[in-house]
Design an enzyme around this catalytic site. Structure first.
Site, PDB file in Angstrom:
ATOM      1  N   LYS A 166      11.303  10.475  11.104  1.00  0.00           N
ATOM      2  CA  LYS A 166      10.749   9.120  11.056  1.00  0.00           C
ATOM      3  C   LYS A 166      11.809   8.087  11.422  1.00  0.00           C
ATOM      4  CE  LYS A 166       7.211   9.781   7.493  1.00  0.00           C
ATOM      5  NZ  LYS A 166       6.651   9.169   6.270  1.00  0.00           N
ATOM      6  N   ARG A 207       0.853  -1.183   0.000  1.00  0.00           N
ATOM      7  CA  ARG A 207       0.000   0.000   0.000  1.00  0.00           C
ATOM      8  C   ARG A 207       0.884   1.227   0.000  1.00  0.00           C
ATOM      9  NH1 ARG A 207      -2.816   0.094   4.887  1.00  0.00           N
ATOM     10  NH2 ARG A 207      -1.491   1.810   5.557  1.00  0.00           N
ATOM     11  N   SER A 232      -3.196  -2.977   6.186  1.00  0.00           N
ATOM     12  CA  SER A 232      -4.519  -3.353   6.694  1.00  0.00           C
ATOM     13  C   SER A 232      -5.638  -2.531   6.065  1.00  0.00           C
ATOM     14  CB  SER A 232      -4.549  -3.182   8.215  1.00  0.00           C
ATOM     15  OG  SER A 232      -4.304  -1.839   8.563  1.00  0.00           O
ATOM     16  N   GLU A 240       4.578   7.116   2.656  1.00  0.00           N
ATOM     17  CA  GLU A 240       5.390   5.915   2.815  1.00  0.00           C
ATOM     18  C   GLU A 240       4.870   4.833   1.888  1.00  0.00           C
ATOM     19  OE1 GLU A 240       5.056   4.675   6.841  1.00  0.00           O
ATOM     20  OE2 GLU A 240       2.904   4.323   6.754  1.00  0.00           O
ATOM     21  N   GLU A 276       6.893   0.643  11.121  1.00  0.00           N
ATOM     22  CA  GLU A 276       5.578   0.633  10.502  1.00  0.00           C
ATOM     23  C   GLU A 276       4.541   0.661  11.620  1.00  0.00           C
ATOM     24  OE1 GLU A 276       5.237   0.942   7.354  1.00  0.00           O
ATOM     25  OE2 GLU A 276       7.308   0.562   6.786  1.00  0.00           O
ATOM     26  N   GLY A 277       3.310   1.004  11.234  1.00  0.00           N
ATOM     27  CA  GLY A 277       2.207   0.879  12.174  1.00  0.00           C
ATOM     28  C   GLY A 277       1.736   2.169  12.811  1.00  0.00           C
ATOM     29  N   ASN A 297       4.159   0.817   2.125  1.00  0.00           N
ATOM     30  CA  ASN A 297       4.035  -0.291   3.070  1.00  0.00           C
ATOM     31  C   ASN A 297       4.189  -1.621   2.338  1.00  0.00           C
ATOM     32  OD1 ASN A 297       2.862   1.172   5.617  1.00  0.00           O
ATOM     33  ND2 ASN A 297       1.701   1.949   3.876  1.00  0.00           N
ATOM     34  N   LYS A 351      12.131   2.966   6.082  1.00  0.00           N
ATOM     35  CA  LYS A 351      12.197   4.393   5.771  1.00  0.00           C
ATOM     36  C   LYS A 351      13.544   4.783   5.170  1.00  0.00           C
ATOM     37  CE  LYS A 351       8.090   5.016   7.431  1.00  0.00           C
ATOM     38  NZ  LYS A 351       7.824   3.613   7.825  1.00  0.00           N
ATOM     39  N   ARG A 386      -8.076   6.989   5.105  1.00  0.00           N
ATOM     40  CA  ARG A 386      -8.142   7.117   6.560  1.00  0.00           C
ATOM     41  C   ARG A 386      -8.170   8.598   6.903  1.00  0.00           C
ATOM     42  NH1 ARG A 386      -2.943   3.816   8.083  1.00  0.00           N
ATOM     43  NH2 ARG A 386      -2.362   4.859   6.148  1.00  0.00           N
TER      44      ARG A 386
END
Length: 500
Positions: A391, A141, A170, A163, A395-396, A165, A333, A476
């Site tokens: 950063k 993603r 998810s 970023e 992740e997350g 992923n 990253k 989101r």
């Protein structure tokens, strides 16, 4: 006048105006919550502290947090990043196959990031072992914010990459369901009580195939394994609340492809799985063809050595891990920062026009190491912290630093520790007044939305491409004054795009 926005001024002025008085919209709540319940737009309830018998609460459900109506995205940018996704899939596959590039880039982190170092060590161990996998499956993603500052009214709104992923991306399932919810609400109500002057047309709500694309991608890789009676392990976090986003994928694998899924944590893999002849992984008497990770992206997923042992069992076996270790590392990253340097994208993408299209999504990305560029970035971040994001290799969500927190963070790090971080120009996404639905209550908020485009890649053991396509989208949305935090943590909601 163009039908769709071509400048920041047009984009900002053509966004809908939603009523911000929740009391005027209470009639929407029951309809929305009941629609969520009947369409699987659900989370597991948070853990209860009650001391009474609460076994039933482990299966209690709550509606997923959502936006009551869709949020604006420039159509030209939406179409652009959707079309770009196959090129990004190819770029990251080629990165993952360039051993020297991965090693040279990630060794520059030194010992600054223990978790990434551990994954890197496992990758080197797997490479030395010569573990052979029959296929590569990438479920990606690419996330973007819309850079459209009001101070630049004649500039074009541009989707800029936050970023890329490569592990445990998810909300593919629930994002498609939210799009269906917005289409239902538009058809049923016309949003007449929510909209101030103006209207929403059905063709502004794009179709979303993310409900089926991940399952279909896994099935394509599963077929390359060559054992139709094998199973897929979905590797999950203990106590996962976002279960139904995952269950939709499980159901699609069975209904569309007759493939069974077993849900296990990494610790359970260590306890319940074993490698037999020809490096084949088994759970009991069932052979495992694919291990699809919805866990494993953060140090908290490996609280003990048992979890690391479980992952290594998968990685040294013949089972196809999604992602493989090289893909996991390609999503760091540091890789993102190095890609922004001159000539690096072109190392992997021969076509100059495609390479330039990829570069147009980047903002400035800089090292924070002891190199001249790193020292320059370090000083810029201290002097103008509100222009940047710092950063780590994580992740997350929840790990980045912004504004006044940047000097505090950088001042606390040694020169060696700074190697584990990168600096990124701040993307200036405009706020938008929306109405959010959480726990059966409506909340007006100024929000910012992050657009994610899913990518599906499957290739065989020789590297021949079987699938390379976009796989739908995610939006989101969270309050504009909240920098970090995800949907499951209660800071953001699932949304869908309104193309302007």
């Amino acid at each position: 006048m163009s039908k769709f926005a071509t400048t920041n001024r047009e984009f900002l002025s053509r966004r809908p105006q939603y009523v911000q008085a929740a009391s005027e919209l209470r009639g929407y709540i029951e309809t929305a919550v009941d629609w969520e319940a009947t369409h699987g737009l659900l989370f597991r309830a948070p853990p209860s502290d009650a001391t009474a018998s609460t076994d039933w609460l482990q299966a209690a459900l709550v509606p997923a947090p959502i936006a009551l109506a869709p949020s604006p995205v420039p159509r030209s940018e939406f179409d652009r990043v959707v079309a770009l996704q196959p090129a990004l899939n190819q770029l990251f596959d080629r990165i993952s196959r360039d051993h020297d590039f991965l090693v040279n880039t990630l060794q520059s982190l030194g010992t600054a990031d223990e978790f990434t170092s551990r994954v890197f060590e496992m990758y080197l161990k797997q490479t030395a072992l010569g573990a052979i996998k029959p296929a590569v499956i990438g479920i990606h993603r690419s996330d973007y914010l819309i850079h459209a500052p009001e101070s630049e009214p004649n500039s074009k709104p541009r989707a800029k990459q936050v970023e890329f992923n490569t592990i445990a991306a998810s909300f593919a399932s629930l994002s498609a369901v939210v799009g269906d919810f917005h289409r239902f609400m538009l058809a049923r109500t016309g949003y007449k009580d929510l909209l101030k002057p103006g209207r929403i047309d059905a063709d502004q709500l794009p179709p979303n195939e993310s409900l089926t694309s991940i399952g279909d991608g896994i099935a394509a890789g599963f077929a390359l394994y060559g054992q139709p009676n094998a199973v897929v392990i979905m590797v999950v976090q203990p106590g996962e609340r976002n279960v139904y986003d995952q269950r939709f994928i499980e159901q699609r694998l069975w209904e569309r492809h007759h493939i069974s899924v077993v849900r296990l944590s990494f610790a359970e893999i260590r306890d319940k799985c074993a490698i037999r002849d020809d490096s084949r992984l088994f759970i009991g008497d069932q052979e495992v063809a694919v291990a699809y990770y919805r866990s494993g992206y953060a140090p908290t997923d490996f609280p003990t050595e048992k979890e690391w042992d479980g992952r290594w069992l998968v990685e040294k076996s013949r089972a196809i891990s999604v992602p493989n270790l090289a893909y996991h590392l390609a999503g760091c990253k540091k890789i993102q920062q190095v890609l922004a340097q001159p000539g690096v994208v072109e190392r992997f993408i021969d076509d100059q026009e495609t390479a330039q299209q990829i570069r147009e999504c980047f903002v400035g990305l800089y090292p924070l190491d002891s190199s001249p560029d790193g020292q320059k970035a370090f000083e810029a971040a201290l002097n103008n912290p509100h222009n940047y994001v710092v950063k780590p290799q994580r992740e997350g969500g929840g790990y980045n630093s912004y504004g006044d927190d940047i000097p505090k963070l950088l001042g606390s790090l040694s020169e060696e520790e700074r190697k584990g971080y990168i600096l990124m120009d701040l993307i200036r996404a405009p706020g938008f007044n929306s109405m959010l639905l959480r726990n059966g209550e409506l909340f007006p908020a100024e929000v910012v939305s992050e657009l994610g485009i899913y990518g599906i890649w499957v290739s065989d053991a020789q590297g021949n491409v079987v699938v390379n396509r976009h796989g739908g989208h995610l939006l989101r949305t969270k309050a504009s004054d909240i920098r970090e935090g995800g949907v499951a943590a209660g800071f953001a909601v699932i949304d869908s795009p309104l193309l302007i």
